[in-house]
Enzyme design. Structure first.
Site, PDB file in Angstrom:
ATOM      1  N   CYS A  40       5.921   6.218   9.680  1.00 38.16           N
ATOM      2  CA  CYS A  40       4.689   5.773  10.088  1.00 38.16           C
ATOM      3  C   CYS A  40       4.938   4.718  11.109  1.00 38.16           C
ATOM      4  CB  CYS A  40       3.980   4.925   8.675  1.00 38.16           C
ATOM      5  SG  CYS A  40       2.221   4.744   9.131  1.00 38.16           S
ATOM      6  N   HIS A  41       3.732   5.169  12.449  1.00 39.24           N
ATOM      7  CA  HIS A  41       3.913   4.191  13.578  1.00 39.24           C
ATOM      8  C   HIS A  41       3.381   2.866  13.314  1.00 39.24           C
ATOM      9  CE1 HIS A  41       4.323   8.173  15.024  1.00 39.24           C
ATOM     10  NE2 HIS A  41       5.124   7.621  16.052  1.00 39.24           N
TER      11      HIS A  41
ATOM     12  N   GLU B 197      -2.445   4.157   6.482  1.00 38.85           N
ATOM     13  CA  GLU B 197      -2.773   2.871   6.064  1.00 38.85           C
ATOM     14  C   GLU B 197      -3.700   2.552   5.113  1.00 38.85           C
ATOM     15  OE1 GLU B 197      -0.485   3.056   9.856  1.00 38.85           O
ATOM     16  OE2 GLU B 197      -2.103   4.245   9.128  1.00 38.85           O
TER      17      GLU B 197
ATOM     18  N   ASP C 299      -1.784  -4.136 -12.803  1.00 37.43           N
ATOM     19  CA  ASP C 299      -0.834  -5.175 -13.276  1.00 37.43           C
ATOM     20  C   ASP C 299      -1.648  -6.409 -13.843  1.00 37.43           C
ATOM     21  OD1 ASP C 299       1.851  -6.783 -13.116  1.00 37.43           O
ATOM     22  OD2 ASP C 299       0.457  -8.028 -11.790  1.00 37.43           O
TER      23      ASP C 299
END
Length: 300
Positions: free
Chosen positions: A63-64, A99, A113
């Protein structure tokens, strides 16, 4: 990593969604009443999601790195589920789908969580890309009907001393946009011949691309021949092409070119080298074809 140096900066958007499914109404009530023992899951997860989407390239190897210029994380409670939505914007050469999905994943994981002490059966479901915009994929109009000609202006090629590569490259590139070249012609780099060719083609063709004769020497005459024939110039087309080239080769600023309409025909002049034609095609196609939508009253 995939090479994206040939791509142009455009506004790109992506929306990703994820679902956190609880197993009982008591969990939803605790969320709404801000009574989850570990804290406000909406705010904790939102902050974690923002960190995650900005750090995506650190954890996804291919990923850039790119600038995140807008991000929004929103929630909707529906029955026993929390629907997470992550929207990301950037102006860059590649999209922000990963993203957005990374952000949605981390938001969901933080919620999991924080909820597991009060709900042992909480689940993460359906992380997916909901929407994407930006880049060349947005240009979905069909331009296959455009009658197109490619004209190579070169003394050496017309004499058979050199092989044409620029014109053939343009033809192959047009085919990728479902545009067939109906006429391919090689002419000498001669002012009068170029003008005669342009006048002839403007009577029957929608799009005419000239390649060659766009430098600074006296023999490079294509722009000088075409410019006085244009009834309406569109300077932004060549400005975009030159700017794209100059970001890669500094001497591209010396390239000359004109663009505009002769009657109903869009005429473009490209440099004579294949490399320069590659840059020009990448810089302005297919978006330049939107000019036909605008001309016909179908665009903005």
């Amino acid at each position: 990593m995939v090479d994206i140096t040939h791509k142009s900066f455009t506004l790109r958007k992506a929306v990703a969604k994820a679902v956190v499914k609880t197993s009982k109404q008591e969990t939803i009530d605790a969320i709404k009443e801000r009574k989850v023992p570990k804290g406000d899951i909406f705010e904790f997860a939102r902050v974690a999601g923002l960190f995650a989407l900005k750090k995506t390239s650190d954890v996804i190897p291919d990923c850039h790195p790119l600038p995140i210029e807008f991000a929004a994380i929103t929630y909707e409670i529906k029955d026993l589920s929390i629907i997470i939505s992550v929207e990301v914007h950037t102006i860059y050469k590649t999209g922000v789908e990963v993203e957005a999905m990374h952000g949605a994943s981390v938001v969901a994981l933080v919620m999991y969580d924080m909820l597991k002490p009060i709900d042992k059966n909480v689940q993460i479901e359906n992380i997916h890309l909901h929407e994407k915009k930006g880049g060349k994929s947005d240009f979905k109009s069909n331009y296959s009907h455009l009658k197109t000609a490619v004209i190579v202006c070169s003394d050496s090629v017309s004499k058979g001393e050199k092989e044409d590569t620029a014109g053939k490259f343009i033809i192959n590139s047009l085919e990728k946009h479902q545009i067939e070249c109906a006429r391919y012609e090689i002419v000498p780099d001669d002012f009068e011949i170029i003008q005669q060719t342009a006048k002839l083609l403007s009577a029957t063709f929608d799009l005419v691309l000239f390649t060659g004769g766009t430098g600074l020497s006296k023999r490079d005459v294509t722009p000088d021949a075409i410019e006085p024939l244009l009834e309406k110039q569109i300077p932004g087309i060549m400005e975009t092409a030159r700017n794209y080239g100059q970001q890669r080769i500094r001497t591209s600023m010396l390239s000359r070119g004109v663009a505009g309409f002769m009657k109903e025909t869009l005429v473009l002049t490209f440099p004579g080298s294949q490399k320069a034609c590659e840059e020009y095609m990448e810089a302005i196609f297919p978006q330049v074809l939107h000019v036909f939508d605008v001309k016909n009253g179908g665009g903005h």
